[in-house]
Scaffold this active site. Structure first.
Site, PDB file in Angstrom:
ATOM      1  CD  GLU A  56      31.492  21.148 106.648  1.00  0.00           C
ATOM      2  OE1 GLU A  56      31.977  20.640 107.348  1.00  0.00           O
ATOM      3  OE2 GLU A  56      30.502  21.150 106.811  1.00  0.00           O
ATOM      4  CG  ASP A  57      35.111  18.354 105.133  1.00  0.00           C
ATOM      5  OD1 ASP A  57      35.754  19.422 105.970  1.00  0.00           O
ATOM      6  OD2 ASP A  57      34.532  17.552 105.815  1.00  0.00           O
TER       7      ASP A  57
END
Length: 178
Positions: A56-57
């Site tokens: 996600e990052d």
């Protein structure tokens, strides 16, 4: 595998910092790994813990990349802990609260460790910066942030109530959110 996961996560999170601080982001995944290590010795689960925010990052990290680099099981656990950043904060957090209670135990452990690490940061920083702390977050409302952490607590309570890390999580929620 755990050492490779630490190296991978360190490179993937390079240049990232914890919200509102100059602490390198990698301190968080390392802490999550350490917390998960108190609940299991399974190398794949511990590796997934240190990799939990990479999909996600971090640019270029996908479930497929993690499956090739580590294993399909590691990739599935990381994907199970990842949020869809295209959704609003409320949509993402509501989905997490709804899914974590029925997620596989390994994903629950990673989720609990992730939230405990965040609560430790809040507990450390809140006395220093006070109400300014909430401005670091996408959701700047202390009450709503508390709602989220309490929702995760309630979803995991039945399965984790005897775990010392869950008990610490509950104490920190009570201390910081009432």
């Amino acid at each position: 595998m755990i050492d490779r996961a630490v190296e991978f996560a360190t490179k993937a999170h390079e240049g990232q910092f914890r919200k509102g601080t100059r602490r390198p982001y990698i301190v968080h995944p390392i802490e999550v790994k350490d917390i998960v290590s108190t609940m299991t010795r399974d190398e794949e689960v511990i590796s997934a813990a240190v990799l939990h925010d990479t999909i996600e990052d971090c640019q270029g990290v996908t479930r497929e990349v993690l499956a090739l680099e580590f294993s399909p099981r590691v990739a599935a656990m990381v994907a199970g802990e990842s949020e869809d950043k295209s959704k609003t904060w409320m949509e993402r957090k509501s989905a997490t609260i709804q899914s974590i209670g029925s997620a596989p135990r390994e994903v629950q452990m990673i989720g609990l460790a992730d939230k405990l690490s965040n609560m430790r940061d809040i507990d450390r920083d809140y006395p220093k910066v006070g109400e300014e702390l909430w401005k670091r977050f996408r959701m700047k409302d202390k009450k709503m942030i508390g709602w989220y952490y309490k929702g995760v607590r309630d979803a995991l309570a039945e399965d984790f109530q005897k775990e010392p890390v869950f008990q610490e999580y509950c104490r920190l929620i009570q201390k910081n959110f009432g």
